[in-house]
Structures are given as C-alpha cells and as structure tokens.
Design a protein around this motif. Structure first.
Motif, PDB file in Angstrom:
ATOM      1  N   THR A  82       0.838  -1.198   0.000  1.00  0.00           N
ATOM      2  CA  THR A  82       0.000   0.000   0.000  1.00  0.00           C
ATOM      3  C   THR A  82       0.875   1.252   0.000  1.00  0.00           C
ATOM      4  N   TYR A  94       3.405   1.575  -1.944  1.00  0.00           N
ATOM      5  CA  TYR A  94       3.953   1.763  -3.286  1.00  0.00           C
ATOM      6  C   TYR A  94       3.033   2.682  -4.084  1.00  0.00           C
ATOM      7  N   HIS A  95       3.557   3.858  -4.466  1.00  0.00           N
ATOM      8  CA  HIS A  95       2.770   4.845  -5.198  1.00  0.00           C
ATOM      9  C   HIS A  95       3.399   5.161  -6.552  1.00  0.00           C
ATOM     10  N   SER A 126       4.427   4.613 -10.664  1.00  0.00           N
ATOM     11  CA  SER A 126       3.614   4.461 -11.875  1.00  0.00           C
ATOM     12  C   SER A 126       3.912   3.170 -12.630  1.00  0.00           C
ATOM     13  N   HIS A 144      -4.365  -3.801  -5.920  1.00  0.00           N
ATOM     14  CA  HIS A 144      -3.511  -2.621  -6.061  1.00  0.00           C
ATOM     15  C   HIS A 144      -3.608  -2.209  -7.523  1.00  0.00           C
TER      16      HIS A 144
END
Length: 221
Positions: free
Chosen positions: A144, A146-147, A149, A171
């Motif tokens: 969670t 990990y943002h 692209s 996710h």
C-alpha cells in the motif's frame, strides 16, 4: 491477471505448462540457482513470452542469452543500476525489462524510485536468504506504500492454496503474479496438475475489470 511461471528448464514440462495458457515463462541464467538453465532445452515456448532471469550478469552474457534463447523479456534480480538498464535498452531496444526487488518493509520500496521510467515492470519478491525462489511470502499489505507508476508482478511463495488470497489482493498497479517453487515436484520441474487447478480457480473468479494500466500493458506487448 497475467501469469508468469518461473524456473523452467525441462522441455516437456515447458510444453505442458505453456499449454495451460500462461503468459510468461521464466528461465534462470544465474549459475548459483537450483533452477539454473545450463543448456538450451529442445523445446522453448512459442506462445508464452520468454523471460530470462539474471543476477548481476555482465552485459555480454545477457545479450548472448537474448540472442540464443530468443528472449522477449529480461528480468534483473540483482543490484543492477538504472544506468545498466539504460545501456541494455540501447543495445536491445525491443526487449522489455522487469526489475525485481526483495521486499520486507515499506522502506524497501524506496529503491524503486530510481527505476521509474526505465523498467517496464517491477517484480516484488520476498526478502530471504536466497535471491529468489525462497518459497516464502512477504506481507503484501506493505505494498500500500507503493505509489509508483510502474506496473508490477506479485511474487514470493505463492502456492496452490493461495488463489483466494491473490484474488483478495488489490492494487491498481498489480498486473499479475509470478509462480515458482511451491508448484514444483523438484527444482525446475513444475507440478502440472497443481498449476492447472490453481489457474482454473483464479480464472473462474477473476472478474476484475481491465484498468487503463492493464490495457496499456497488453497493447505494449
């Protein structure tokens, strides 16, 4: 959900696994692995994409395997730098790159930032004694944090009894899973019946709609 089965080397086992309709098949070219491919199998997949797995290899070795095995994808599972990936893409611009990371805590995800825009996909594996194929899961909830692209494959100790857990994991950058040691009869030899049963459950229940990321991946390939 894209399916990658890694650690292949037996020709008939490759043929039977491919017949299950998997998307990627991985071949490990790291000599210290118990699944090391020392010689080219007499059969290589023609439908599933061929993934070569390397750990801190010299560039010439990777190029040689790309050409000799007709690889579609290179998976880098060592301490390769962003500059290394840039050089590889210049030499073989049609090759897709998977950069693997061993994950235990959210802090381990920081290392992915330097590879954004370079690797086509990430692979998140369990941080263990071995580079990969430990047969153990990590706490998927850390993802969670990990943002990024870059889309990723989920790996690490996924086994025959994990179909429901996989389908419960969500996710927006997760595009598939990587299967290996827990589906084996012995290192490098997959249990076809276990794979078939697992994939049947996953495919029957996986009703998640295609995201824009997933559509982009299919078009890219």
């Amino acid at each position: 959900m894209l399916i990658k089965v890694c650690g292949m080397r037996d020709a008939e086992n490759i043929r039977q696994t491919e017949a299950l309709g998997v998307d990627y098949m991985g071949f490990i070219f790291w000599p210290h692995s118990r699944r090391y491919v020392a010689e080219r199998p007499v059969y290589l997949p023609s439908n599933a994409k061929r993934v070569g797995v390397f750990v801190n290899s010299v560039m010439d070795d990777i190029i040689r395997h790309i050409d000799n095995y007709g690889l579609d994808v290179v998976q880098l599972h060592g301490h390769e730098s962003p500059e290394y990936i840039q050089s590889l893409k210049i030499l073989r611009e049609n090759i897709s790159i998977i950069k693997a990371f061993n994950i235990a805590t959210p802090d381990d995800l920081v290392q992915t930032v330097a590879f954004e825009g370079l690797a086509d996909y990430f692979l998140f594996d369990t941080k263990g004694k071995a580079v990969g194929g430990n047969g153990e899961k990590f706490d998927w909830s850390v993802l969670t944090a990990y943002h990024g692209s870059t889309p990723f494959l989920l790996s690490g100790g996924i086994g025959p009894d994990d179909a429901d857990s996989i389908l419960a994991f969500h996710h927006d950058r997760c595009i598939g899973i990587d299967l290996n040691s827990r589906f084996e009869i012995s290192p490098g030899l997959k249990d076809i019946q276990k794979l078939k049963s697992f994939l049947t459950v996953v495919r029957e229940k996986d009703f998640r709609p295609l995201t824009s990321t997933t559509i982009k991946i299919f078009n890219h390939e």
